[in-house]
Design a protein around this motif. Sequence first.
Motif, PDB file in Angstrom:
ATOM      1  N   GLN A  46       5.707  62.055  43.800  1.00 37.18           N
ATOM      2  CA  GLN A  46       5.770  63.269  44.608  1.00 37.18           C
ATOM      3  C   GLN A  46       4.369  63.834  44.740  1.00 37.18           C
ATOM      4  O   GLN A  46       3.627  63.891  43.750  1.00 37.18           O
ATOM      5  CB  GLN A  46       6.692  64.294  43.958  1.00 37.18           C
ATOM      6  N   ALA A  47       4.007  64.208  45.944  1.00 37.64           N
ATOM      7  CA  ALA A  47       2.711  64.840  46.227  1.00 37.64           C
ATOM      8  C   ALA A  47       1.539  64.014  45.684  1.00 37.64           C
ATOM      9  O   ALA A  47       0.623  64.546  45.085  1.00 37.64           O
ATOM     10  CB  ALA A  47       2.678  66.263  45.669  1.00 37.64           C
ATOM     11  N   GLY A  48       1.599  62.695  45.865  1.00 38.91           N
ATOM     12  CA  GLY A  48       0.489  61.843  45.454  1.00 38.91           C
ATOM     13  C   GLY A  48       0.422  61.538  43.972  1.00 38.91           C
ATOM     14  O   GLY A  48      -0.491  60.872  43.515  1.00 38.91           O
ATOM     15  N   GLN A  49       1.374  62.026  43.208  1.00 38.21           N
ATOM     16  CA  GLN A  49       1.412  61.758  41.767  1.00 38.21           C
ATOM     17  C   GLN A  49       2.593  60.840  41.473  1.00 38.21           C
ATOM     18  O   GLN A  49       3.710  61.103  41.911  1.00 38.21           O
ATOM     19  CB  GLN A  49       1.573  63.054  40.966  1.00 38.21           C
ATOM     20  N   ARG A  50       2.341  59.781  40.727  1.00 39.74           N
ATOM     21  CA  ARG A  50       3.396  58.844  40.348  1.00 39.74           C
ATOM     22  C   ARG A  50       3.621  58.959  38.847  1.00 39.74           C
ATOM     23  O   ARG A  50       2.705  58.818  38.053  1.00 39.74           O
ATOM     24  CB  ARG A  50       2.991  57.423  40.710  1.00 39.74           C
ATOM     25  N   GLU A  51       4.861  59.234  38.460  1.00 39.19           N
ATOM     26  CA  GLU A  51       5.250  59.283  37.050  1.00 39.19           C
ATOM     27  C   GLU A  51       6.048  58.026  36.753  1.00 39.19           C
ATOM     28  O   GLU A  51       7.080  57.786  37.374  1.00 39.19           O
ATOM     29  CB  GLU A  51       6.114  60.506  36.762  1.00 39.19           C
ATOM     30  N   ILE A  52       5.560  57.238  35.804  1.00 37.55           N
ATOM     31  CA  ILE A  52       6.234  55.993  35.440  1.00 37.55           C
ATOM     32  C   ILE A  52       7.067  56.253  34.189  1.00 37.55           C
ATOM     33  O   ILE A  52       6.533  56.620  33.144  1.00 37.55           O
ATOM     34  CB  ILE A  52       5.223  54.858  35.213  1.00 37.55           C
ATOM     35  N   TYR A  53       8.376  56.058  34.298  1.00 36.24           N
ATOM     36  CA  TYR A  53       9.300  56.323  33.206  1.00 36.24           C
ATOM     37  C   TYR A  53       9.638  55.068  32.414  1.00 36.24           C
ATOM     38  O   TYR A  53      10.039  55.165  31.266  1.00 36.24           O
ATOM     39  CB  TYR A  53      10.591  56.953  33.738  1.00 36.24           C
ATOM     40  N   HIS A  54       9.533  53.918  33.046  1.00 38.32           N
ATOM     41  CA  HIS A  54       9.868  52.661  32.363  1.00 38.32           C
ATOM     42  C   HIS A  54       8.799  51.641  32.735  1.00 38.32           C
ATOM     43  O   HIS A  54       8.904  50.947  33.744  1.00 38.32           O
ATOM     44  CB  HIS A  54      11.257  52.189  32.783  1.00 38.32           C
ATOM     45  N   SER A  55       7.753  51.568  31.911  1.00 35.57           N
ATOM     46  CA  SER A  55       6.576  50.758  32.248  1.00 35.57           C
ATOM     47  C   SER A  55       6.892  49.260  32.335  1.00 35.57           C
ATOM     48  O   SER A  55       6.311  48.557  33.164  1.00 35.57           O
ATOM     49  CB  SER A  55       5.445  51.011  31.261  1.00 35.57           C
ATOM     50  N   GLU A  56       7.812  48.764  31.521  1.00 31.98           N
ATOM     51  CA  GLU A  56       8.147  47.334  31.583  1.00 31.98           C
ATOM     52  C   GLU A  56       8.771  46.982  32.930  1.00 31.98           C
ATOM     53  O   GLU A  56       8.432  45.965  33.544  1.00 31.98           O
ATOM     54  CB  GLU A  56       9.091  46.954  30.443  1.00 31.98           C
ATOM     55  N   PHE A  57       9.690  47.812  33.411  1.00 27.42           N
ATOM     56  CA  PHE A  57      10.298  47.568  34.717  1.00 27.42           C
ATOM     57  C   PHE A  57       9.267  47.718  35.832  1.00 27.42           C
ATOM     58  O   PHE A  57       9.279  46.973  36.803  1.00 27.42           O
ATOM     59  CB  PHE A  57      11.465  48.519  34.964  1.00 27.42           C
ATOM     60  N   PHE A  58       8.369  48.702  35.699  1.00 29.07           N
ATOM     61  CA  PHE A  58       7.332  48.911  36.707  1.00 29.07           C
ATOM     62  C   PHE A  58       6.443  47.676  36.818  1.00 29.07           C
ATOM     63  O   PHE A  58       6.147  47.219  37.919  1.00 29.07           O
ATOM     64  CB  PHE A  58       6.505  50.151  36.366  1.00 29.07           C
ATOM     65  N   GLU A  59       6.038  47.133  35.686  1.00 28.68           N
ATOM     66  CA  GLU A  59       5.201  45.927  35.689  1.00 28.68           C
ATOM     67  C   GLU A  59       5.960  44.739  36.290  1.00 28.68           C
ATOM     68  O   GLU A  59       5.384  43.943  37.028  1.00 28.68           O
ATOM     69  CB  GLU A  59       4.726  45.608  34.274  1.00 28.68           C
TER      70      GLU A  59
END
Length: 67
Positions: A46-59
């Motif tokens: 949101q608004a250019g900020q990314r919050e990663i809640y599950h880094s393994e899934f993100f990778e």
Amino acid sequence: MDSSKPAIHGAGYPLPGGYDDIFINADQTRCFMNDGDRPELVFRQQAGQREIYHSEFFELLQQEALQ
């Protein structure tokens, strides 16, 4: 879901595969992994900020996007 505090990334931390082009046009984006019994929040942007809640899934999503 990963119980640690979400990682926050601003501009300059792109997703491969052109996904940032999609997210930049949205006011808010939430990405879920839905391969299990219930969807799990991977990241929110949101608004250019990314919050990663599950880094393994993100990778994993990043790796899949590069293939």
